[in-house]
Design an enzyme around this catalytic site. Structure first.
Site, PDB file in Angstrom:
ATOM      1  N   SER A 143      39.222  34.549  34.621  1.00 55.88           N
ATOM      2  CA  SER A 143      38.126  35.289  34.000  1.00 55.88           C
ATOM      3  C   SER A 143      38.129  34.951  32.520  1.00 55.88           C
ATOM      4  CB  SER A 143      38.346  36.795  34.195  1.00 55.88           C
ATOM      5  OG  SER A 143      37.539  37.568  33.327  1.00 55.88           O
ATOM      6  N   TYR A 156      43.773  44.478  34.052  1.00 52.73           N
ATOM      7  CA  TYR A 156      42.992  43.292  34.399  1.00 52.73           C
ATOM      8  C   TYR A 156      43.264  42.158  33.413  1.00 52.73           C
ATOM      9  CZ  TYR A 156      38.943  40.680  36.178  1.00 52.73           C
ATOM     10  OH  TYR A 156      38.135  39.728  36.733  1.00 52.73           O
TER      11      TYR A 156
END
Length: 261
Positions: A143, A156
Site C-alpha cells: 500500500s 495497518y
C-alpha cells in the site's frame, strides 16, 4: 476464449498461483487476471460464498480459479497451503481506524498476524518448491501506507512497512534460485476494505462521512479518484509474466502521485 474486458496475457500456462484475500476487491481481480494469463489459481479467503462467485466468473478463461476457504489467523495452515505454488500473491488485509491510545491491542496483534506473519509463513511454505523448480514469483500487495504513514492506522501502517521489508529480503534470498519478489503499493482502491472504513475515518477526523473521500482519502493524491482493482491486478500480472525477470526487490507504486510530494 476469454471473458469480456480481460485480455489474455501470455506466459503463465502451466503455472499454479496462490492468491490470498481473493473473495473480493484486489484479490478477486488478481485471481481473474492470472487465470486469464493461463494460470491455475488457488483462491484463498475465509469468505466461501465470495470465492464461489469469483470461481464462477473465471469460467471460460484460459486458466481456472479454485476456491479454498482458509482463515489466515492460522499461520500453520497458511504455510501448508503455500506448498506447490509457482506464484504467490499476498493480498489479504484488514483495517481498523483508531487513535493509538484507543487501538485495541488484540486487534493490533490480529492485523499483524494476517498482514505480516501470514505472508512470511506463506512465503516460507512456497519457497522450497520454487527453489526446486528454479522459478517463482512472489507479489506482495502492500500500500502507499507501506511507504507513507497516516494518522489513526498504527497496525495497518506497521504491517505494510514490514511487508515491504520482508519482500526485499525475499528478493535477495530468492534471486540465485530464479525467484523474484516485489510489492505493488496502491493508494486507496475501490474495494470493500476502503468502503468499510468511511465511518471510522469520519469519526476519527471529526467530519461528515460524505467528506471523507475528498478531504481524507484523496487529499494527498494528485489524481483525484480511487484506484480500480483491475489496475492493481494488471501490475501483479506484469510482475508474474515473462518480461519481468529482472524486476525484483522493488515496489511498483500506483498511488496517483501521493508519494511525489
Amino acid at each position: 476464449m476469454t471473458s469480456p474486458g480481460i485480455p489474455p496475457v501470455p506466459g503463465l500456462h502451466g503455472r499454479t498461483a496462490l492468491v490470498t484475500g481473493a473473495a473480493s476487491g484486489i484479490g478477486a481481480a488478481c485471481a481473474l487476471r492470472l487465470a486469464a494469463a493461463g494460470a491455475r489459481v488457488r483462491a484463498l479467503d475465509r469468505d466461501g460464498d465470495g470465492l464461489a462467485e469469483v470461481a464462477g466468473r473465471a469460467r471460460g478463461l484460459p486458466g481456472a480459479v479454485e476456491a479454498e476457504v482458509l482463515d489466515l489467523v492460522d499461520p500453520d495452515a497458511a504455510e501448508r497451503a503455500a506448498a506447490g505454488a509457482d506464484i504467490l500473491v499476498n493480498n489479504a488485509g484488514v483495517q481498523l481506524v483508531r487513535p493509538i491510545e484507543e487501538f485495541p491491542p488484540e486487534a493490533f496483534h490480529a492485523m499483524l498476524t494476517v498482514m505480516l506473519e501470514a505472508p512470511f509463513r506463506l512465503i516460507r511454505g512456497a519457497l522450497p518448491g520454487m527453489y526446486a523448480r528454479g522459478w517463482g514469483r512472489i507479489v506482495n500487495v502492500s500500500s502507499v501506507h507501506g511507504l507513507r504513514a497516516s494518522a489513526f492506522k498504527s497496525a495497518y501502517v506497521t504491517a505494510k512497512h514490514g511487508l515491504e521489508g520482508l519482500s526485499k529480503v525475499t528478493a535477495l534470498e530468492g534471486a540465485p534460485h530464479g525467484v523474484t519478489s516485489n510489492c505493488v503499493s496502491p493508494g486507496y482502491v475501490r474495494t470493500p476494505l476502503v468502503e468499510k472504513q468511511l465511518a471510522d475515518q469520519a469519526a476519527a477526523h471529526g467530519i461528515p462521512a460524505e467528506r471523507v473521500l475528498a478531504d481524507v482519502l484523496l487529499a494527498d493524491s494528485a489524481v483525484k479518484r480511487l484506484v480500480e482493482p483491475e489496475e492493481v491486478a494488471e501490475a501483479v500480472a506484469y510482475l508474474c509474466g515473462p518480461h519481468a525477470t529482472s524486476v525484483t526487490g522493488t515496489t511498483m507504486v500506483l498511488d496517483g502521485g501521493w508519494t511525489a510530494h
